[in-house]
Design an enzyme around this catalytic site. Structure first.
Site, PDB file in Angstrom:
ATOM      1  N   ASP A 381     185.580  52.226   4.074  1.00 20.14           N
ATOM      2  CA  ASP A 381     185.078  53.257   4.973  1.00 20.14           C
ATOM      3  C   ASP A 381     186.277  54.077   5.440  1.00 20.14           C
ATOM      4  O   ASP A 381     187.428  53.714   5.233  1.00 20.14           O
ATOM      5  CB  ASP A 381     184.369  52.591   6.157  1.00 20.14           C
ATOM      6  N   LYS A 714     176.376  52.333  -1.416  1.00 23.68           N
ATOM      7  CA  LYS A 714     177.419  51.317  -1.523  1.00 23.68           C
ATOM      8  C   LYS A 714     177.024  50.224  -2.507  1.00 23.68           C
ATOM      9  O   LYS A 714     177.853  49.760  -3.307  1.00 23.68           O
ATOM     10  CB  LYS A 714     177.692  50.709  -0.146  1.00 23.68           C
TER      11      LYS A 714
END
Length: 1076
Positions: A381, A714
């Site tokens: 992230d 993801k």
């Protein structure tokens, strides 16, 4: 002390110290007052420590913890020790009392050392387990701190959000759309919605106490704030702690038919499986990590080899019943068994996990220790991981008024620092850096005067916000909440528009009616507020610009009181300004609002879709979150280590691209790469998600940056990496990140910002949420992998050397036809005891090699037994055996008369003097070689005399290297020194060890030692030359740009022209067409 189960004085629903009424029957203000809490600033650190001593840790009684008796039993009841006990029994059975006594001493020593080391390792792991337990967000000294749940005390103020595990029994103060899963406590399968303002009768059951959040329940929706009133065994869950701790059965269940009966063969099957489980557990092949199981299987294989070696010894002596032959056969078998292998591995892994804690990494699953060194791709992230997470609003754009800018400030939480500037220009008309175009500094009062658009904008910034910003009694500005929301709240506070100014106090102007928290799928959050005086209700929304615009139908474009319809042209203008702000590395959000006339009272359930529609766009806000100073160097280190870094973020593509370029995730030479490669490096999640698996697999490269990322994106990224045979690590902090964390080879949760659900799904937790800590974890994983390779190589090379020396030595036969052993059985046992266990433990704690992060990731497919290790094992083992046999031969035949005597395996005589001297020389050589090999294994490729290539201490560096690891140093020195008593103390030398003290033979020992070093160093030199030549053929990058080593393959992945060439071709065609 943690309270005992079965405390009969405690009443269900009461506090640790009973209140006037149960907390669910008191208002939250009364509960706070009786507990001595503070709703704003929480407890002080000193008060919390005092209460922790008074009430004990907030833990359920979790059994006895580290159990010394069980550890002691494990030292005795294992396969390796069983072999030693059998050897002892054989020795005593044939009346070889000395050998039996020595084996007994070896057993006792192994048990003592193993017990002490494993006991310490268990204590270490037990302390680390407490670190990896769930954490709580508690307000201490006015600041929101993340603390272990065990340190919570009655009176603590706790904040809860979706995905958190409730850390204690909590009386709620605020609850917004707050629901918890209490199935563990009540059996109720549906989440329970809570109401902080309701009061209930004293005898209300746990399921009816809707103003209480119970310990161990999970927050499924919304957020809340409350005060802890019960901890540990005084919580509701404490009463059923025994059921929660029920141990699993060790017996396999019998498979039964639908009517409950079972056929006879099913009982036999269950018993067989149970017996198989027991044997597998005893041998260690079905417990522990994959590497532990693999090494246990290796030990069993070596046990089989040991049996074969023993049979060879007996066969070479015609299966003689001579006791010395039998003992020699047993000792030869023992020489092949690495008795300390699994113990050293356990200690190494425990020490590694402890070391990781010091580097801000908590290991939750030991399997990940083996996996970390093999990571080829890291998906990270951005916010708070690659960036500092200390955000500050830099620009705010209101279409009808222009751009408001904020000057630099050294205190991001202090709204009184940093100039406010205003210009009528829009962001796309301003330069990238702060300049005179931003306008002159102005007081906020002047900017607010007759400025309704700014007031409307600030209402959204302040109310659509869960952060708290206030000044402490000491005069220090304190903030708690999400970093993005803190930055926006501080910006509002610069205009004295702090949320608490309107919602707190005796007569607040606004009250919150409903809240729809941020959702990673819709990428918006909204609140509904009611104005107390007029009853007017307003919806305030903020979120990703594209998603907010989807819900807008109009905007305040000019000074007119009526909103303007949001046309495609105006939408494009907004997006263009968003791009301009994002290109500066700003995280850009949109703010919108509308009047709301629907009913909100009673049990009416508001739907998000009905709230977030027909909104009026009010402007953009740009938040700067600077990259961490260490992020760029950490990314470069990853590239140098052959690890590709991907950024998966919810931010705008422009923001993501700017930050990725700053930290080095994107290559600097993009223009020199093929266009299809460039297009694939940065993608938006909507683009990526539309691609089929085959289309993703056909991309020349997987994206380095994916913006506007969703949880499903993801998961698909991890799957795409797996299809490309990559070994991936994934970071995550939210509830929705759990699937990707579980799917990744190494799931990495954030310790500070992460939810408990994410932590439970992860393999490791970063305590500082810092990307550089991932690199620390990878380095530690590689270091441990290296060290395991080192001590396994040392152990097995030594085993090969002993086996070859002992088996080839069978060729030396006396007049009776019996072999004259080059090493006596006690010498063999002594070498096993002195040269393996302690030195290998020392190798297990070795520091990382200087080039450990310059190598490509390790392969878990080959594991520790790479081709290099296998060759090393054979080369070192055979070389040591050759030197030992040559030493024996030189003393016996070269300088002696070659008389092998008679009965020289049993006792000393004058005619056996030469044999005893040769045996002593061989014993010293083998012992020294095994000890010196441990030092050579500190670096498997570099010279022992030059392990630090950049050192200027050309002749003395090796001294510093061997002194650095003092455990290994003293283990080797101890083995070195203890040889002398065995050689020169009467009785011990001739009767026990079957050798005599040597004199001139030391010359042979020193020459052989020199040859040992020469041979090992020559082999290492040959390896270095080979790997240097192989690397030269693959090297593309340079030391100045380690990223090239990762990005170099991007240059050859497509036949399309590079971006620069394509631009030149377009320019040529344009100019050519003009000429024509």
């Amino acid at each position: 002390m943690t309270e005992k189960i079965g405390d009969t004085n405690h009443v269900s629903g009461q506090s640790n110290v009973p209140l006037s009424l149960p907390p669910h029957s008191l208002s939250h203000k009364a509960v706070t007052a009786e507990l001595g809490g503070n709703e704003d600033d929480g407890l002080s650190g000193a008060e919390a420590r005092t209460r922790l001593e008074l009430h004990g840790r907030n833990e359920l009684d979790d059994g006895p913890g580290v159990q010394p008796v069980k550890i002691l039993i494990r030292q005795v009841a294992n396969a390796m020790m069983l072999v030693l006990i059998l050897a002892m029994a054989v020795s005593f059975g044939i009346r070889s009392w000395i050998e039996g006594g020595v084996v007994t001493a070896v057993i006792i020593l192994n048990i003592i050392v193993g017990f002490v080391q494993e006991f310490n390792a268990e204590k270490t792991m037990d302390s680390l387990r407490s670190l990896s337990s769930p954490t709580a967000s508690a307000v201490r000294d006015g600041k929101l701190d993340v603390i272990p749940t065990g340190e919570l005390v009655p009176g603590d103020m706790v904040e809860l959000k979706t995905g958190d595990t409730v850390p204690a029994d909590i009386r709620l103060i605020e609850a917004f759309n707050f629901e918890t899963d209490e199935a563990l406590l009540t059996g109720e399968s549906l989440p329970v919605q809570k109401n902080a303002d309701a009061l209930f009768k004293e005898d209300a059951g746990p399921g009816d106490r809707l103003n209480v959040a119970f310990s161990s329940s999970v927050v499924t929706k919304g957020r809340a704030r409350g005060i802890v009133f019960a901890t540990g065994m005084k919580t509701e869950i404490g009463s059923i702690a025994t059921a929660l701790r029920a141990s699993t059965k060790k017996r396999r269940a019998v498979k039964r038919q639908p009517d409950g009966t079972a056929l006879p063969h099913r009982y036999l099957e269950a018993w067989s499986l149970t017996a198989g489980d027991f044997i597998g557990h005893f041998l260690g092949v079905n417990v522990g990590t994959p590497l532990q199981r693999k090494l246990s299987k290796l030990a069993i294989l070596l046990f089989g080899v040991a049996v074969i070696c023993a049979i060879i010894v007996l066969a070479a002596n015609s299966f003689s019943n001579n006791s010395e032959v039998i003992i020699y056969a047993v000792a030869t078998g023992l020489s092949m068994i690495p008795a300390s292998l699994v113990v050293v591995l356990t200690i190494t892994m425990a020490a590694g996990t402890k070391r990781m804690v010091q580097r801000h990494v908590i290991v939750r699953k030991l399997d990940s220790l083996e996996a970390l060194g093999a990571v080829t791709n890291i998906c990270s992230d951005k916010t708070g991981t690659l960036t500092q997470g200390r955000m500050m609003v830099k620009r705010a754009w209101i279409p009808s008024k222009g751009t408001y800018s904020v000057g630099s400030s050294s205190e991001p939480f202090n709204p009184t620092l940093g100039d406010l500037m205003h210009t009528s220009l829009s962001p796309d008309q301003l330069g990238k850096e702060d300049s005179e175009a931003d306008g002159a500094a102005s007081a906020y009062e002047d900017l607010l005067r007759d400025n309704l658009p700014l007031e409307q904008y600030l209402n959204i910034a302040s109310f659509a916000n869960l952060a708290h910003v206030h000044i402490s009694p000491e005069g220090k500005w304190i903030a708690r909440g999400d970093p993005t929301e803190i930055a926006i709240q501080v910006f509002a506070a610069r205009f004295n528009w702090n949320r608490e100014r309107f919602t707190k106090g005796e007569n607040p102007a606004f009250s919150q009616v409903a809240e729809f928290p941020f959702d990673s799928n819709v990428k918006r959050m909204s609140v509904v507020f009611a104005q107390k005086d007029t009853g007017k209700q307003m919806v305030f929304t903020k979120g990703a610009v594209e998603r907010v615009l989807e819900s807008c139908i109009s905007l305040s474009w000019d000074d007119s009181s009526q909103p303007t319809e949001l046309t495609e042209t105006l939408r494009d203008r907004i997006l263009h300004n968003m791009e301009a702000m994002a290109s500066q590395g700003l995280r850009v959000l949109a703010l919108a609002s509308r009047d709301y006339n629907g009913a909100t009272e009673g049990d009416i359930k508001l739907e998000r879709a009905d709230i977030e529609k027909d909104l009026i766009f009010h402007g953009l806000i740009g938040i700067y979150d600077p990259p961490r100073r260490e992020s760029e160097s950490a990314v470069k280190e990853c590239h140098r280590a052959g690890i590709c870094v991907h950024m998966l973020t919810g931010d705008h593509p422009g923001t993501a691209r700017a930050i990725a370029a700053q930290v080095g995730i994107l290559p600097a030479q993009l223009r020199h790469m093929a266009k299809d490669v460039v297009d694939a490096t940065v993608m938006v999640a909507s683009q990526f998600d539309k691609l089929s698996d085959d289309e993703i697999d056909n991309l020349p490269v997987l994206p380095l940056v994916i913006a506007r990322c969703t949880p499903n994106t993801k998961v698909r990224m991890i799957e795409a990496l797996h299809r490309r045979k990559c070994f991936a690590a994934m970071t995550g902090d939210g509830v929705n990140d759990s699937p990707s964390l579980k799917r990744a080879d190494v799931g990495i949760a954030m310790g500070m910002a992460g939810s408990d659900v994410a932590k439970d799904a992860s393999d490791i937790v970063l305590t500082d949420d810092n990307f550089a800590s991932i690199l620390n974890a990878v380095e530690e994983g590689r270091r441990m992998f290296d060290n395991i390779q080192k001590f396994v190589l040392h152990l097995l090379s030594e085993n090969i050397a002993q086996a070859c020396t002992l088996l080839i030595g069978l060729a030396f036969k006396d007049n009776t036809g019996l072999s004259v052993f080059p090493l006596a059985p006690v010498e063999i046992l002594w070498v096993i005891m002195i040269t393996s266990g302690m030195p290998d433990m020392g190798l297990g704690v070795e520091v990382a090699a200087p080039d450990i992060m310059d190598r490509p990731p390790q392969s878990l497919k080959t594991g520790i037994f790479t081709l290099e290790v296998m060759l090393d094992m054979l080369v070192y083992g055979f070389w040591m055996a050759c030197l030992c046999l040559s030493a024996f031969s030189l003393v016996l035949f070269g300088f002696g008369d070659g008389n092998l005597g008679q009965g020289c395996n049993d006792s000393y005589s004058e005619e056996c003097d030469t044999v005893f001297r040769a045996r002593a020389t061989t014993f010293v050589c083998l012992t020294w070689f095994a000890l010196f090999l441990a030092w050579e294994m500190v670096n498997m490729r570099r010279s022992f005399f030059r392990m630090q290539p950049k050192s200027k201490k050309y002749f003395t560096q090796w001294m510093h290297d061997i002194w650095r690891n003092q455990f290994l140093f003293w283990a080797i020195i101890a083995g070195f020194v203890t040889i002398f008593p065995t050689l020169y103390i009467p009785v011990i030398n001739r009767v026990v060890f079957k050798h005599v003290g040597i004199t001139w033979e030391w010359g042979i020992v020193f020459v052989e030692s020199f040859l040992f070093f020469l041979g090992v160093e020559a082999w290492k030199w040959a390896k270095r030359v080979y790997f240097r030549l192989r690397a030269a053929g693959k090297r593309v990058g340079t030391d100045e740009d380690p990223g090239l080593s990762v990005f170099s393959r991007y240059l050859t992945l497509s036949t399309q022209p590079t971006t620069a060439v394509a631009d030149e071709e377009k320019l040529f065609q344009r100019n050519f067409s003009k000429v024509v």
